[in-house]
Design a protein around this motif. Structure first.
Motif, PDB file in Angstrom:
ATOM      1  N   LYS A  97       0.856  -1.185   0.000  1.00  0.00           N
ATOM      2  CA  LYS A  97       0.000   0.000   0.000  1.00  0.00           C
ATOM      3  C   LYS A  97       0.892   1.235   0.000  1.00  0.00           C
ATOM      4  O   LYS A  97       1.900   1.266   0.704  1.00  0.00           O
ATOM      5  N   SER A  98       0.494   2.239  -0.749  1.00  0.00           N
ATOM      6  CA  SER A  98       1.257   3.476  -0.689  1.00  0.00           C
ATOM      7  C   SER A  98       0.613   4.430   0.309  1.00  0.00           C
ATOM      8  O   SER A  98      -0.535   4.262   0.701  1.00  0.00           O
ATOM      9  N   SER A  99       1.364   5.413   0.765  1.00  0.00           N
ATOM     10  CA  SER A  99       0.829   6.413   1.679  1.00  0.00           C
ATOM     11  C   SER A  99       1.598   7.701   1.496  1.00  0.00           C
ATOM     12  O   SER A  99       2.494   7.786   0.657  1.00  0.00           O
ATOM     13  N   ARG A 146       3.506  15.412  -8.181  1.00  0.00           N
ATOM     14  CA  ARG A 146       3.788  14.556  -9.316  1.00  0.00           C
ATOM     15  C   ARG A 146       4.423  15.401 -10.406  1.00  0.00           C
ATOM     16  O   ARG A 146       3.893  16.434 -10.772  1.00  0.00           O
ATOM     17  N   ALA A 177       2.528  10.742 -15.347  1.00  0.00           N
ATOM     18  CA  ALA A 177       2.810  11.147 -13.969  1.00  0.00           C
ATOM     19  C   ALA A 177       3.822  10.180 -13.344  1.00  0.00           C
ATOM     20  O   ALA A 177       3.745   8.963 -13.549  1.00  0.00           O
ATOM     21  N   ILE A 178       4.799  10.740 -12.615  1.00  0.00           N
ATOM     22  CA  ILE A 178       5.825   9.935 -11.940  1.00  0.00           C
ATOM     23  C   ILE A 178       5.368   9.689 -10.506  1.00  0.00           C
ATOM     24  O   ILE A 178       5.585  10.504  -9.620  1.00  0.00           O
ATOM     25  N   GLY A 179       4.664   8.595 -10.294  1.00  0.00           N
ATOM     26  CA  GLY A 179       4.179   8.246  -8.968  1.00  0.00           C
ATOM     27  C   GLY A 179       4.765   6.918  -8.538  1.00  0.00           C
ATOM     28  O   GLY A 179       5.743   6.440  -9.123  1.00  0.00           O
ATOM     29  N   PRO A 180       4.147   6.304  -7.527  1.00  0.00           N
ATOM     30  CA  PRO A 180       4.681   5.049  -6.982  1.00  0.00           C
ATOM     31  C   PRO A 180       4.848   3.944  -8.037  1.00  0.00           C
ATOM     32  O   PRO A 180       5.834   3.218  -8.007  1.00  0.00           O
ATOM     33  N   SER A 181       3.927   3.829  -8.979  1.00  0.00           N
ATOM     34  CA  SER A 181       3.999   2.729  -9.949  1.00  0.00           C
ATOM     35  C   SER A 181       5.199   2.870 -10.869  1.00  0.00           C
ATOM     36  O   SER A 181       5.874   1.903 -11.188  1.00  0.00           O
ATOM     37  N   LEU A 182       5.411   4.127 -11.318  1.00  0.00           N
ATOM     38  CA  LEU A 182       6.523   4.357 -12.243  1.00  0.00           C
ATOM     39  C   LEU A 182       7.854   4.237 -11.506  1.00  0.00           C
ATOM     40  O   LEU A 182       8.827   3.666 -12.018  1.00  0.00           O
ATOM     41  N   THR A 183       7.896   4.777 -10.293  1.00  0.00           N
ATOM     42  CA  THR A 183       9.144   4.755  -9.519  1.00  0.00           C
ATOM     43  C   THR A 183       9.598   3.328  -9.238  1.00  0.00           C
ATOM     44  O   THR A 183      10.792   3.051  -9.162  1.00  0.00           O
TER      45      THR A 183
ATOM     46  N   ASP B 174      -0.160   5.551 -12.436  1.00  0.00           N
ATOM     47  CA  ASP B 174       0.122   6.797 -11.723  1.00  0.00           C
ATOM     48  C   ASP B 174      -0.675   7.953 -12.328  1.00  0.00           C
ATOM     49  O   ASP B 174      -0.637   9.067 -11.817  1.00  0.00           O
ATOM     50  N   GLY B 175      -1.344   7.680 -13.453  1.00  0.00           N
ATOM     51  CA  GLY B 175      -2.169   8.715 -14.062  1.00  0.00           C
ATOM     52  C   GLY B 175      -1.527   9.384 -15.262  1.00  0.00           C
ATOM     53  O   GLY B 175      -0.304   9.333 -15.446  1.00  0.00           O
ATOM     54  N   GLU B 209      -5.015   2.671  -6.310  1.00  0.00           N
ATOM     55  CA  GLU B 209      -4.515   1.483  -5.625  1.00  0.00           C
ATOM     56  C   GLU B 209      -5.666   0.610  -5.133  1.00  0.00           C
ATOM     57  O   GLU B 209      -5.595  -0.622  -5.161  1.00  0.00           O
TER      58      GLU B 209
END
Lengths: 365, 365
Positions: A97-99, A146, A177-183, B174-175, B209
């Motif tokens: 889970k991300s937070s 982001r 967007a550079i978020g948790p999935s991409l990172t 991530d969008g 998520e």
């Protein structure tokens, strides 16, 4: 010819972090079994323990450590907070889970762990980073901001629901967007030969529109001002895993210069972390000397710009090369210029003339 | 069952704008041929000409117009600036180049058109919006800010290099950045039955998520605070073209409430524009009354929060229903709560409990 990474790294990283958390947990149990008061040993983050390491070209922590012991009643509160956070970090990572910093603050209330305010919980999160020597993203605390990336790069997701799925980051011309999935995605392959990080969304769009990705075989990253940590992590991965050079283009002012420096060498208050810097990244402009050279429209520097220049001139990272020289020129001309200033010569002047010149120059920097 | 739009609209829009520009250009030539001083007639944007239209539920301009004539020497400067801008807008749209407010300011220098500073050119851009009754995005002046969208929506690009190419906006978890390409793309089909706009990036990530898109058949939009104009345009298109209801979730404070109102009915200083509002959009929370109902952790309201409440209570749009009631409750309890406050009950409480309840409630609002 497509480039592939030398080795896949993100999966290894996750298991290492789980191991680290387990090791610290086992130590606590061990202390209790032996009748000792459990404690944490934390590298000291006090100013006197922050030193600049010339070899790895970033600030690091010295050898001093602080002990957070359950024996000492004045440390009991922060010891408990840190222990809860380690438990919560373990839960986040094992449940994938991300937070966010704010989520962690409110989540503590579910466990009746007392934090005065978010500043207190933010601080404990940095303590855990120091204990684990890992950025908080590794235990799934992500920034809200982001920024975006675009270019021929195929990635493979590792997040739940998307494992094994691939996407090419040139499919959506407004950027990803550079978020948790991409990172946390695996970098599979790219035809790019350079990464161009640019400070502003408007320029990012211009670069895509003018096909900078194709013309210069580039992956383009919008840092959106000061690059968020996920963006810096991605830049580092593109450099380290795909051996791509990273060049940075900012506004021609002291803040732009520092945006480039933070990508290159981090910041003093992240001295407890590795993995967020690209020491080989090159700041290619807009330099103070470019203002005269390209006869750019300028804006006068403010008092605060000037003060910032003087402050940075005392920073060990600004003691040589263009870093020092450009600050001195800014102080001399007392003018600054924005990236959009090149539009004076036509909207595509920056991509037709300035960028190719600077990319060529970067090879010799 | 996939939904398709009733008709494709974006291509028509572009040709209409080119026609409008051509019409204004022809008028100038006509005046010159007849020996008249050319002029523009601009709907007046002065406060006294801004009225609230109850029927279309947004601020609009009244009947007053201002004349910008080349005959009047005090108007010659702004007449020339406006004429240049119309020329430049025509060039941008015919060459399909995007730009920003700042780009336009610097571009003027290429033509030796004098603007004191960017504020002056921004103002002339708003004048052209009023003359054309079209937002500046229609003549390719886009905001720099980017927010994001995610969900099962297939779009087809119209921008050069991508015409005919399709992308599904659920491929990158991530969008997708909402920029010029997305704003002008055709909306092809979706399985979604609702659009959920959420104020914060952290929640946007949480919703993805927790598969809110699948569980509630939703397209999720991150407004990133106050929604940028491209985001509001996309929300309107999702509502109008795909007949999707739009619900808005913000922090539980006066600023959150106003973020929802701006999506619903725009702002007074965009009274000269249509096409940026979703009058049927519903603000579903976090309401002031939710704070007590869900026993959320709160923060005290600041003096400026309280002043803002009093200001909005004078606004014609806050005279009834939840809009008025919630402001009054905020003033009574003098506390506010963030969206993340639900994490007190576990990270997924907001998606497991609060959101389904509010989506159900939205049907009867």
């Amino acid at each position: 010819m497509k480039k592939k990474p030398k080795k896949k790294v993100s999966v290894d990283k996750q298991s290492t972090l789980a191991d680290l958390l387990r090791k610290h947990g086992a130590q606590i149990y061990d202390d209790l079994d032996k009748g000792n008061f459990p404690k944490f040993s934390i590298p000291s983050r006090s100013v006197s323990n922050i030193v600049y390491d010339k070899k790895i070209r970033q600030y690091i922590l010295g050898a001093n450590t602080a002990v957070r012991s359950s024996r000492n009643s004045s440390q009991l509160r922060s010891f408990t907070q840190l222990m809860w956070l380690a438990f919560f970090a373990n839960r986040l990572t094992s449940q994938k889970k991300s937070s966010t910093l704010r989520d962690v603050y409110y989540s503590s209330q579910a466990f009746e762990v007392d934090f005065e305010d978010q500043a207190e919980s933010d601080n404990i999160i940095v303590d855990l980073e120091a204990v684990l020597a890992s950025p908080r993203e590794s235990f799934h605390v992500f920034p809200e901001e982001r920024s975006s990336v675009f270019g021929d790069l195929t990635i493979e997701y590792t997040v739940p629901g998307y494992q094994g799925k691939k996407t090419n980051l040139s499919d959506h011309p407004d950027g990803y967007a550079i978020g948790p999935s991409l990172t946390t995605a695996e970098l599979i392959e790219t035809s790019a030969e350079v990464v161009i990080a640019v400070e502003k969304g408007g320029l990012f769009t211009r670069f895509i529109e003018e096909q900078v990705d194709k013309k210069f075989k580039a992956i383009i990253v919008d840092t959106g001002g000061q690059a968020p940590r996920s963006t810096r992590t991605l830049l580092k991965r593109l450099h380290d895993e795909l051996s791509l050079p990273v060049v940075i283009l900012t506004d021609g002012d002291v803040y732009g210069e520092h945006i480039a420096m933070v990508i290159k060498s981090g910041s003093a208050n992240a001295a407890h972390l590795r993995g967020l810097t690209v020491p080989d990244a090159k700041w290619v402009g807009v330099w103070a000397t470019d203002i005269e050279k390209y006869k750019l429209p300028t804006i006068p520097m403010t008092e605060s710009d000037i003060k910032r220049c003087h402050d940075l001139l005392k920073d060990p990272r600004y003691q040589e090369g263009i870093w020092k020289k450009e600050l001195e020129v800014f102080l001399k001309i007392k003018r600054k210029a924005e990236l959009e200033a090149f539009s004076k010569y036509g909207l595509t002047n920056i991509t037709d003339k300035y960028l190719p010149h600077k990319l060529e120059l970067a090879k010799s920097l």
